[in-house]
Design a protein around this motif. Structure first.
Motif, PDB file in Angstrom:
ATOM      1  N   PRO A   7      50.338  75.012  46.358  1.00  0.00           N
ATOM      2  CA  PRO A   7      50.475  74.425  45.009  1.00  0.00           C
ATOM      3  C   PRO A   7      51.471  75.390  44.263  1.00  0.00           C
ATOM      4  O   PRO A   7      51.213  76.563  44.318  1.00  0.00           O
ATOM      5  N   ILE A   8      52.328  75.024  43.757  1.00  0.00           N
ATOM      6  CA  ILE A   8      53.123  75.697  42.582  1.00  0.00           C
ATOM      7  C   ILE A   8      52.680  75.709  41.289  1.00  0.00           C
ATOM      8  O   ILE A   8      52.659  74.202  40.620  1.00  0.00           O
ATOM      9  N   ARG A   9      52.196  76.632  40.842  1.00  0.00           N
ATOM     10  CA  ARG A   9      51.201  76.175  39.411  1.00  0.00           C
ATOM     11  C   ARG A   9      52.242  76.418  38.298  1.00  0.00           C
ATOM     12  O   ARG A   9      53.072  77.018  38.200  1.00  0.00           O
ATOM     13  N   SER A  10      51.492  75.969  37.180  1.00  0.00           N
ATOM     14  CA  SER A  10      52.360  76.081  35.747  1.00  0.00           C
ATOM     15  C   SER A  10      52.782  77.368  35.655  1.00  0.00           C
ATOM     16  O   SER A  10      51.968  78.470  35.713  1.00  0.00           O
ATOM     17  N   GLY A  11      53.826  77.696  35.115  1.00  0.00           N
ATOM     18  CA  GLY A  11      54.304  79.078  34.847  1.00  0.00           C
ATOM     19  C   GLY A  11      54.867  79.789  36.080  1.00  0.00           C
ATOM     20  O   GLY A  11      55.592  80.834  35.830  1.00  0.00           O
ATOM     21  N   GLN A  12      54.958  79.132  37.494  1.00  0.00           N
ATOM     22  CA  GLN A  12      55.478  79.914  38.330  1.00  0.00           C
ATOM     23  C   GLN A  12      56.927  79.294  38.587  1.00  0.00           C
ATOM     24  O   GLN A  12      57.136  78.233  38.284  1.00  0.00           O
ATOM     25  N   GLN A  43      51.691  70.145  45.754  1.00  0.00           N
ATOM     26  CA  GLN A  43      52.005  70.009  44.579  1.00  0.00           C
ATOM     27  C   GLN A  43      52.711  70.818  43.569  1.00  0.00           C
ATOM     28  O   GLN A  43      52.785  72.177  43.969  1.00  0.00           O
ATOM     29  N   SER A  52      53.120  71.682  39.870  1.00  0.00           N
ATOM     30  CA  SER A  52      52.447  71.393  38.592  1.00  0.00           C
ATOM     31  C   SER A  52      53.400  71.491  37.319  1.00  0.00           C
ATOM     32  O   SER A  52      54.346  71.726  37.398  1.00  0.00           O
ATOM     33  N   VAL A  53      52.895  70.808  36.452  1.00  0.00           N
ATOM     34  CA  VAL A  53      53.553  70.655  35.183  1.00  0.00           C
ATOM     35  C   VAL A  53      53.701  72.196  34.657  1.00  0.00           C
ATOM     36  O   VAL A  53      52.893  72.977  34.825  1.00  0.00           O
ATOM     37  N   VAL A  96      52.781  65.917  44.696  1.00  0.00           N
ATOM     38  CA  VAL A  96      53.342  65.206  43.424  1.00  0.00           C
ATOM     39  C   VAL A  96      54.167  66.279  42.820  1.00  0.00           C
ATOM     40  O   VAL A  96      53.886  67.379  42.781  1.00  0.00           O
ATOM     41  N   ARG A  99      55.205  67.540  39.331  1.00  0.00           N
ATOM     42  CA  ARG A  99      55.176  67.206  38.053  1.00  0.00           C
ATOM     43  C   ARG A  99      55.877  68.140  37.367  1.00  0.00           C
ATOM     44  O   ARG A  99      55.996  68.037  35.931  1.00  0.00           O
ATOM     45  N   GLN A 138      56.596  62.401  38.870  1.00  0.00           N
ATOM     46  CA  GLN A 138      56.078  62.575  37.923  1.00  0.00           C
ATOM     47  C   GLN A 138      56.659  63.827  37.009  1.00  0.00           C
ATOM     48  O   GLN A 138      56.089  64.390  36.135  1.00  0.00           O
ATOM     49  N   GLU A 155      58.892  66.772  35.041  1.00  0.00           N
ATOM     50  CA  GLU A 155      59.337  66.662  33.537  1.00  0.00           C
ATOM     51  C   GLU A 155      60.791  66.676  33.422  1.00  0.00           C
ATOM     52  O   GLU A 155      61.491  66.409  32.273  1.00  0.00           O
TER      53      GLU A 155
END
Lengths: 254, 270
Positions: A156-161, A174, A176-177, A192, A194, A215, A217
């Motif tokens: 998963p690619i996380r927020s901030g990456q 996924q 992430s936002v 997903v 996001r 989904q 941004e």
């Protein structure tokens, strides 16, 4: 002066050539009337004087030459400089214009790398090569070439990456936002989506984004973008593709 | 070889210290020699939750600076003799932590302890970074609300890219989700994210759900880790979490609201 004692020995290289990409505004002209050009240029600059102050600028004469309209290069450059802008290049000029601008110490760029959308180009965008056909044609060597320019992400690619791919980017998890994925080519997300996804970041107008659940941004193709708020409800949460058509960003079901 | 666990979240006030105290106590109660370290230099709290604030002589920073030995600074827990606490300094700030210093202490502790629990401060700055840098496992503590979930997601990104394991290209840190302050009633009313909602956003292995409970605050006030309050739901939830972490298979008990849960029990006993 201090320079004498601080000179570096000649054996060590004191300079290095590096390749770098810059984002520079391009001024596309569709008239040779210098008076109108000056008026409209001033009006644009008034909108954001700080932004345009000493801004580098590339001139694009493609439209003019398509209409076979002549323009005085010397006067044009003078006009632009008087407006506080710094011309650093020209493209789409005739051989004569190229010689004239080179004489002023301004380099000439080729038009091919990031073409302005014209009639013939939009045709090409509307009818992209069927993917299946391309695949059939690829030989073994092509495949290795393909894999070397495709970045595959399984986590998963996380927020901030932030992920940047020089070719295509394939994400099996996924996004992430708050995460940002960028590719010079296409982007495929099988989880997903996001976060933000930007395809064709170096100007490839034919790049596309494919995702199994939209989904996001923000989605962008070659700088044309759409934010979450502007996306229609009908395409949210579905498998979609995103592409450019006549400079419009289209989001459509797969 | 010791296993280093970081308890982290990104966001503050979600229950990191409560969780650190509870799982450290739980692991020690299960017979594993465990140390718990407070990385929140300048805002130390773990000693309060563990009820040893009046026995702090030397702290983490003293050991890093060579002003005290590890054995001088470690405080043995009064309820469990396999549990030791290394308190943070209250008079210093996070800049007093150095990567070499932290690494050296963890290395020394690893010789003697089975589990080392690192209680991370909130945020993503130096203290939080050093708390997670050497970790083998990460307990990501999250509340069922959007800002906490997003911060956890950010923390997970940092865990997977800025840890020692990531830098040395080793097997990545094992990440576990702990959902705290969960209220099934409020989830039912749509006022709170459900376990499924959080799982969908974070896609992370759920180690356990700790229900919102008065016993947590009572435990903090009395300086006893909530896991020792065996009658409380939160205490039982932590017991389950420790058991699951140690490889036991236990059903999740506190996800459905109480009625449903007892209803199910009733049906089963018939």
């Amino acid at each position: 002066m201090s320079t004498g004692s601080q000179k570096i020995p000649y054996s060590q290289p004191v300079l290095e050539f590096k390749s770098s990409t810059f984002s520079v505004p391009v001024l596309v002209l569709s008239s040779n009337d210098l008076k109108i050009i000056e008026e409209q240029l001033q009006a644009k600059i008034q909108l954001a004087p700080e932004f345009f102050k000493n801004s580098p600028l590339v001139l694009d004469l493609q439209e003019l030459n398509k209409q076979s309209v002549e323009i005085d290069i010397g006067q044009l450059v003078g006009l632009i400089r008087n407006s506080g802008l710094l011309p650093v290049g020209m493209r789409g000029g005739s051989t004569k214009q190229n010689t004239q601008i080179l004489a002023l110490g301004i380099p000439v760029y080729s038009i091919s790398s990031s073409a302005v959308s014209t009639g013939s180009h939009t045709q090409k965008i509307i009818n992209p090569l069927p993917v299946a056909e391309v695949k059939k044609d690829t030989t073994a060597t092509d495949k290795t070439a393909l894999s070397s320019t495709t970045t595959l992400i399984t986590q998963p690619i996380r927020s901030g990456q932030r992920i940047y791919a020089t070719g295509d980017l394939v994400v099996l998890a996924q996004v992430s936002v708050g995460a940002e994925i960028m590719a010079e080519g296409n982007i495929h997300v099988y989880g997903v989506l996001r976060g933000r996804a930007l395809a064709g970041v170096r100007g490839n107008l034919e790049a596309r984004i494919f995702c199994s659940d939209l989904q996001a941004e923000l989605v962008s193709i070659a700088g044309t973008y759409k934010i979450s708020e502007d996306m229609e409800e009908t395409v949210r949460g579905k498998p979609v593709q995103v592409y450019l058509q006549n400079n419009n960003l289209i989001i459509r079901d797969i | 070889m010791a296993r280093i666990i970081v308890v982290t979240s990104g966001k503050g006030g979600v229950g990191k210290t409560t969780t650190s105290a509870a799982i450290a106590m739980g692991l020690a109660k299960r017979g594993h020699k465990t140390a718990v370290i407070d990385f929140d230099v300048g805002l130390r709290n773990l000693d309060l939750i563990m009820g040893c604030e009046r026995r702090v002589v030397y702290d983490f920073i003293n050991v890093i600076n060579g002003e005290a030995t590890l054995n001088q600074a470690l405080i043995r827990d009064k309820n469990c003799n396999l549990l030791y606490i290394l308190p943070a300094s209250q008079t210093r700030d996070k800049d007093a932590l150095s990567q070499e210093g932290v690494g050296k202490i963890l290395e020394d502790l690893a010789k003697d302890f089975k589990y080392i629990v690192c209680d991370s401060p909130a945020g993503i700055e130096r203290g939080a970074h050093l708390a997670m840098y050497f970790a083998d496992d990460a307990f990501v503590v999250t509340n069922p609300e959007v800002s906490s979930v997003r911060d956890s997601d950010r923390m997970l990104g940092i865990l997977s890219s800025k840890s020692r394991r990531a830098e040395l290209n080793q097997e990545p840190i094992k990440e576990y989700l702990l959902l705290t302050r969960y209220s099934p009633e409020r989830v039912k009313l749509g006022e709170m994210l459900s376990v499924d909602d959080v799982q969908e956003i974070l896609s992370l292995h759920l180690l356990g759900v700790i229900p919102e409970s008065k016993s947590v605050l009572n435990a903090s006030n009395s300086g006893l880790p909530v896991i020792l309050d065996e009658k409380s739901d939160a205490g039982q939830a932590y017991v389950d979490i420790v058991a699951r972490y140690l490889g036991e298979d236990r059903p999740h008990r506190f996800i459905d609201d109480k009625k449903g849960f007892f209803g199910k029990l009733f049906r089963r006993s018939n």
